[in-house]
Design a protein around this motif. Sequence first.
Motif, PDB file in Angstrom:
ATOM      1  N   ASP A   1     -23.857 -23.135  10.038  1.00 35.38           N
ATOM      2  CA  ASP A   1     -23.496 -22.309   8.845  1.00 35.38           C
ATOM      3  C   ASP A   1     -22.011 -22.484   8.831  1.00 35.38           C
ATOM      4  O   ASP A   1     -21.468 -22.148   8.221  1.00 35.38           O
ATOM      5  CB  ASP A   1     -23.564 -21.562   9.902  1.00 35.38           C
ATOM      6  N   GLY A   2     -21.237 -23.529   9.392  1.00 34.01           N
ATOM      7  CA  GLY A   2     -19.969 -23.846   8.970  1.00 34.01           C
ATOM      8  C   GLY A   2     -19.407 -24.112   7.479  1.00 34.01           C
ATOM      9  O   GLY A   2     -18.606 -23.777   7.311  1.00 34.01           O
ATOM     10  N   LEU A   3     -20.256 -25.766   7.619  1.00 30.88           N
ATOM     11  CA  LEU A   3     -20.223 -26.090   6.449  1.00 30.88           C
ATOM     12  C   LEU A   3     -20.413 -25.073   5.182  1.00 30.88           C
ATOM     13  O   LEU A   3     -19.753 -25.516   4.260  1.00 30.88           O
ATOM     14  CB  LEU A   3     -21.655 -27.007   6.456  1.00 30.88           C
ATOM     15  N   VAL A   4     -21.467 -24.611   5.305  1.00 25.68           N
ATOM     16  CA  VAL A   4     -21.649 -23.570   4.274  1.00 25.68           C
ATOM     17  C   VAL A   4     -20.741 -22.907   3.633  1.00 25.68           C
ATOM     18  O   VAL A   4     -20.454 -22.186   2.758  1.00 25.68           O
ATOM     19  CB  VAL A   4     -23.066 -22.918   4.355  1.00 25.68           C
ATOM     20  N   LYS A   5     -20.412 -22.011   4.986  1.00 28.34           N
ATOM     21  CA  LYS A   5     -19.329 -21.226   4.544  1.00 28.34           C
ATOM     22  C   LYS A   5     -17.781 -22.316   4.239  1.00 28.34           C
ATOM     23  O   LYS A   5     -17.501 -20.974   3.169  1.00 28.34           O
ATOM     24  CB  LYS A   5     -19.215 -20.648   6.151  1.00 28.34           C
ATOM     25  N   LEU A   6     -17.493 -22.967   4.210  1.00 24.40           N
ATOM     26  CA  LEU A   6     -16.832 -23.879   3.749  1.00 24.40           C
ATOM     27  C   LEU A   6     -16.845 -24.131   1.697  1.00 24.40           C
ATOM     28  O   LEU A   6     -15.935 -23.692   0.387  1.00 24.40           O
ATOM     29  CB  LEU A   6     -16.236 -24.821   4.708  1.00 24.40           C
ATOM     30  N   PHE A   7     -18.155 -24.569   1.843  1.00 23.77           N
ATOM     31  CA  PHE A   7     -18.673 -24.647   0.822  1.00 23.77           C
ATOM     32  C   PHE A   7     -18.350 -23.559  -0.531  1.00 23.77           C
ATOM     33  O   PHE A   7     -18.029 -23.003  -0.993  1.00 23.77           O
ATOM     34  CB  PHE A   7     -20.082 -25.218   0.744  1.00 23.77           C
ATOM     35  N   VAL A   8     -18.897 -21.988   0.041  1.00 31.70           N
ATOM     36  CA  VAL A   8     -18.393 -20.904  -0.189  1.00 31.70           C
ATOM     37  C   VAL A   8     -17.301 -20.976  -0.515  1.00 31.70           C
ATOM     38  O   VAL A   8     -16.913 -19.739  -1.364  1.00 31.70           O
ATOM     39  CB  VAL A   8     -19.627 -19.829   0.091  1.00 31.70           C
ATOM     40  N   GLU A   9     -16.264 -20.509   0.077  1.00 30.18           N
ATOM     41  CA  GLU A   9     -15.340 -20.439   0.085  1.00 30.18           C
ATOM     42  C   GLU A   9     -14.283 -20.768  -0.787  1.00 30.18           C
ATOM     43  O   GLU A   9     -13.657 -20.423  -1.411  1.00 30.18           O
ATOM     44  CB  GLU A   9     -14.492 -20.784   1.838  1.00 30.18           C
ATOM     45  N   THR A  10     -15.025 -22.353  -0.773  1.00 31.37           N
ATOM     46  CA  THR A  10     -14.152 -23.072  -2.116  1.00 31.37           C
ATOM     47  C   THR A  10     -14.113 -23.286  -3.543  1.00 31.37           C
ATOM     48  O   THR A  10     -13.746 -22.926  -4.739  1.00 31.37           O
ATOM     49  CB  THR A  10     -14.749 -24.500  -1.613  1.00 31.37           C
ATOM     50  N   SER A  11     -15.832 -22.297  -4.305  1.00 37.41           N
ATOM     51  CA  SER A  11     -16.174 -21.515  -4.819  1.00 37.41           C
ATOM     52  C   SER A  11     -16.070 -20.626  -5.041  1.00 37.41           C
ATOM     53  O   SER A  11     -15.449 -20.256  -6.550  1.00 37.41           O
ATOM     54  CB  SER A  11     -18.380 -21.828  -4.496  1.00 37.41           C
ATOM     55  N   ILE A  12     -15.461 -19.743  -3.924  1.00 38.78           N
ATOM     56  CA  ILE A  12     -14.813 -18.363  -4.706  1.00 38.78           C
ATOM     57  C   ILE A  12     -12.996 -18.724  -5.276  1.00 38.78           C
ATOM     58  O   ILE A  12     -12.986 -17.857  -5.980  1.00 38.78           O
ATOM     59  CB  ILE A  12     -15.001 -17.489  -3.546  1.00 38.78           C
ATOM     60  N   GLN A  13     -12.820 -19.548  -4.571  1.00 41.01           N
ATOM     61  CA  GLN A  13     -11.794 -20.188  -5.039  1.00 41.01           C
ATOM     62  C   GLN A  13     -12.159 -20.871  -6.525  1.00 41.01           C
ATOM     63  O   GLN A  13     -10.817 -20.323  -7.379  1.00 41.01           O
ATOM     64  CB  GLN A  13     -10.947 -21.160  -4.290  1.00 41.01           C
ATOM     65  N   ASN A  14     -12.861 -21.497  -7.038  1.00 43.14           N
ATOM     66  CA  ASN A  14     -13.184 -21.951  -7.518  1.00 43.14           C
ATOM     67  C   ASN A  14     -12.886 -21.029  -8.818  1.00 43.14           C
ATOM     68  O   ASN A  14     -12.461 -20.765  -9.910  1.00 43.14           O
ATOM     69  CB  ASN A  14     -13.931 -22.932  -8.226  1.00 43.14           C
TER      70      ASN A  14
END
Length: 227
Positions: free
Chosen positions: A23-36
């Motif tokens: 779940d931590g891995l996915v949270k970091l992925f999603v946070e990066t997509s929001i930044q994009n």
Amino acid sequence: MKTVVKYKIPFYLCDLNGILRLDGLVKLFVETSIQNSFDVEGHFDSLWILYRWYIEVFDDINWTDEIEIHTYLNRIEGYLAYRNFEIYKDGKLISRAQTKWLLLNHKTKRVIKIPRNFAEIYGEYGGFNSPKEEIKALEIYTYKKKIMVRKSDLDKNAHVNNAAYLQYLYEGVDLENKKVKTIEIIYKKEIKYGDDIELEYINKEDEYQFVLKKGDVITAIGRLTFR
């Protein structure tokens, strides 16, 4: 446009062994997509719904590791947007992922065809493609476990955040002592606070398959394989 974000892995996203949880891995992925989305559009108010994760993990990501996550639009096809992610540690690719997203109309909350101007403003970069064949639910699973939906599992859309689904998997198998190789999860129906949810799963030496159900309705289907 591609976005690159650097992270130092925090203690609170790691498991008992100091390894980044799923779940931590996915949270970091999603946070990066929001930044994009902020980088490209200057805001994040489109109603995107995540349909599928497919993640490959080549090496552990540990507490205090310094990583770079790259994300970009792979392509748009009709009703689906494909977003890719790559994680680098010391210049080495250690994980990659592809997601499928659907776009909703703000007023009707129904799925709509994605306007082509999204491809123009984001750019379509190609890259890694996940397998076309998607995981299907099994007829019978070996084990069942009730899941309590907590208020802290909810996001700003008032339903269970997609990363919380992966937290629920730890109730079914000792993932702290497994080396995950691939993660696939398909989101079928939203889960809300107060829903009675059950995790059904089958756990083999090199694979873990599961569904999350609300009564007889499947809310998510998934599979993990192990290194």
